[in-house]
Design an enzyme around this catalytic site. Structure first.
Site, PDB file in Angstrom:
ATOM      1  CB  CYS A  15      -0.993   0.005   1.158  1.00 49.09           C
ATOM      2  SG  CYS A  15      -0.256  -0.197   2.783  1.00 49.09           S
ATOM      3  CG  HIS A 112      -4.554   0.626   3.736  1.00 43.81           C
ATOM      4  ND1 HIS A 112      -3.948  -0.117   2.742  1.00 43.81           N
ATOM      5  CD2 HIS A 112      -5.397   1.489   3.108  1.00 43.81           C
ATOM      6  CE1 HIS A 112      -4.412   0.284   1.566  1.00 43.81           C
ATOM      7  NE2 HIS A 112      -5.282   1.261   1.758  1.00 43.81           N
TER       8      HIS A 112
END
Length: 168
Positions: A15, A112
């Site tokens: 990510c 994330h």
């Protein structure tokens, strides 16, 4: 007609790579680039604390900040004790948000990275977990989104162009 926005989709735990590339609106960094930055940050370590042991991403903020610096950007943490609704985001190149991920029985298991960028007059959520970029209708709706994420343990980084004072 507007050109489509560049938007990488999530792959493994990369990510940070996707957030950076989405922020810059083209493939600026590869997995190899971020692995090299992680190695530069801990050259003598057998187990690198800046990335996943198995080599599937999960880079920490130090790698992200080094990558931004290499592209002439400055990362500034948003102090979540302040009200996001009063934040001046207009001079930002973009935003990077780090949020907890809930995977197992609603318990935070990891984090994330995702990018938010203003293109033209509109901010977009360029999260790699989304099928496509999602526009915010107003700056106020962006700030509402950020407020909710910060309340749930998110951390916000304001991305700005590095000062050109060194050249004077």
């Amino acid at each position: 007609m507007e050109e489509p926005l560049y938007h990488e989709r999530q792959s493994m735990l990369f990510c940070a790579v996707h957030a950076l590339n989405n922020l810059f609106q083209h493939k600026t960094f590869s997995r190899h680039d971020l692995d090299c930055f992680a190695h530069q940050l801990a050259p003598d370590r057998i187990i690198n604390p800046h990335k996943n042991l198995l080599g599937v991403g999960n880079y920490d903020v130090n790698v992200l900040m080094l990558a931004l610096h290499r592209r002439g950007k400055h990362a500034e943490w948003f102090d979540s004790r302040h009200d996001i609704y009063n934040a001046a985001l207009g001079d930002c190149f973009g935003l990077i948000l780090n949020i907890p991920t809930k995977v197992f029985r609603m318990m935070p298991v990891g984090r994330h990275w995702l990018a938010l960028k203003k293109v033209g007059r509109r901010w977009y959520n360029l999260d790699s977990k989304l099928k496509h970029p999602v526009p915010f209708e107003t700056d106020e709706s962006l700030k509402h989104f950020l407020h909710e994420k910060l309340q749930k343990g998110g951390q916000l980084i304001l991305i700005k162009n590095e000062s050109s004072n060194d050249e004077e």
